[in-house]
Write an enzyme that holds these catalytic residues in place. Structure first.
Site, mmCIF file in Angstrom:
data_model
loop_
_atom_site.group_PDB
_atom_site.id
_atom_site.type_symbol
_atom_site.label_atom_id
_atom_site.label_comp_id
_atom_site.label_asym_id
_atom_site.label_seq_id
_atom_site.Cartn_x
_atom_site.Cartn_y
_atom_site.Cartn_z
ATOM 1 C CB ALA A 71 47.516 45.782 42.995
ATOM 2 C CG ASP A 72 49.529 40.270 46.515
ATOM 3 O OD1 ASP A 72 50.727 40.597 46.608
ATOM 4 O OD2 ASP A 72 49.130 39.094 46.582
ATOM 5 C CB THR A 73 49.528 39.790 40.774
ATOM 6 O OG1 THR A 73 48.992 41.066 40.405
ATOM 7 C CG2 THR A 73 49.230 38.782 39.673
ATOM 8 C CB THR A 107 45.334 41.339 40.109
ATOM 9 O OG1 THR A 107 46.349 40.750 39.294
ATOM 10 C CG2 THR A 107 45.869 42.637 40.707
ATOM 11 N N GLY A 108 44.251 41.130 43.374
ATOM 12 C CA GLY A 108 43.405 41.844 44.326
ATOM 13 C C GLY A 108 43.838 43.290 44.362
#
Length: 194
Positions: A71-73, A107-108
């Site tokens: 995840a990346d935010t 968030t991805g």
């Protein structure tokens, strides 16, 4: 649980780890260093998805039957991406920028399973009241939010005293849109259907 694939969380974020634990999801943490740069011209959601997939691609050769969750935010205000701050003054400047305004948190998430990348994202709108310089400076000094996009944790003091309202998922702002993650893990057969 042995007939379900093992879930690998590729994140050092204690908040993401805690959210998965609260969801009663069994996982183990495996970390890899990944360059988090991205091409120019991407929209905020595309940036979060791009970096989440880059993190998953680092495991492509290493996993067979496991599920890798990355995840990346990112925080976005008036079209500007706010990543993690470089130092205390940078964190203070970011929080002044967010103070009294609306911003978006994206968030991805990427699930790597059997060679396929299942990507999705969530977006929440966050409204900060006007914060005083003292509130911002004391928060940065005490909490050192240098590992947080936008320089704040919603579950920490600045979030608790400063955020007036949220449109969208709270857990997305924490760093993992848990409802969407749960549904996607169920859809690919990684969780009990109960």
């Amino acid at each position: 649980m042995s007939n379900f694939p093992q879930i690998i969380l590729a994140s050092k974020s204690p908040r993401r780890q805690e959210l998965l634990k609260l969801m009663d999801i069994d996982f183990r943490v495996v970390l890899k260093e990944v360059d988090e740069s991205y091409p120019d011209g991407l929209a905020p959601a595309e940036i979060a998805l791009y970096i989440a997939q880059k993190k998953a691609e680092a495991f492509d050769e290493d996993v067979t039957d496991e599920v890798v969750l990355t995840a990346d935010t990112i925080v976005c205000i008036d079209g500007e991406i706010l990543g993690k701050p470089n130092d205390a003054e940078h964190a203070i400047a970011m929080l002044h920028k967010l103070s009294g305004k609306l911003h978006q948190v994206y968030t991805g998430v990427c699930l790597l399973y059997k060679g396929r990348y299942n990507k999705f994202y969530d977006m929440s709108e966050v409204f900060f009241r006007k914060l005083s310089d003292e509130e911002i400076r004391s928060y940065v000094a005490e909490y050192q939010p240098f590992d947080k996009a936008g320089s704040y944790g919603i579950q920490q003091r600045i979030g608790l005293i400063g955020i007036e309202r949220i449109n969208g998922s709270y857990t997305n702002v924490v760093g993992l849109p848990t409802e969407k993650v749960y549904q996607q893990l169920k859809a690919i057969g990684c969780l009990n259907q109960n």
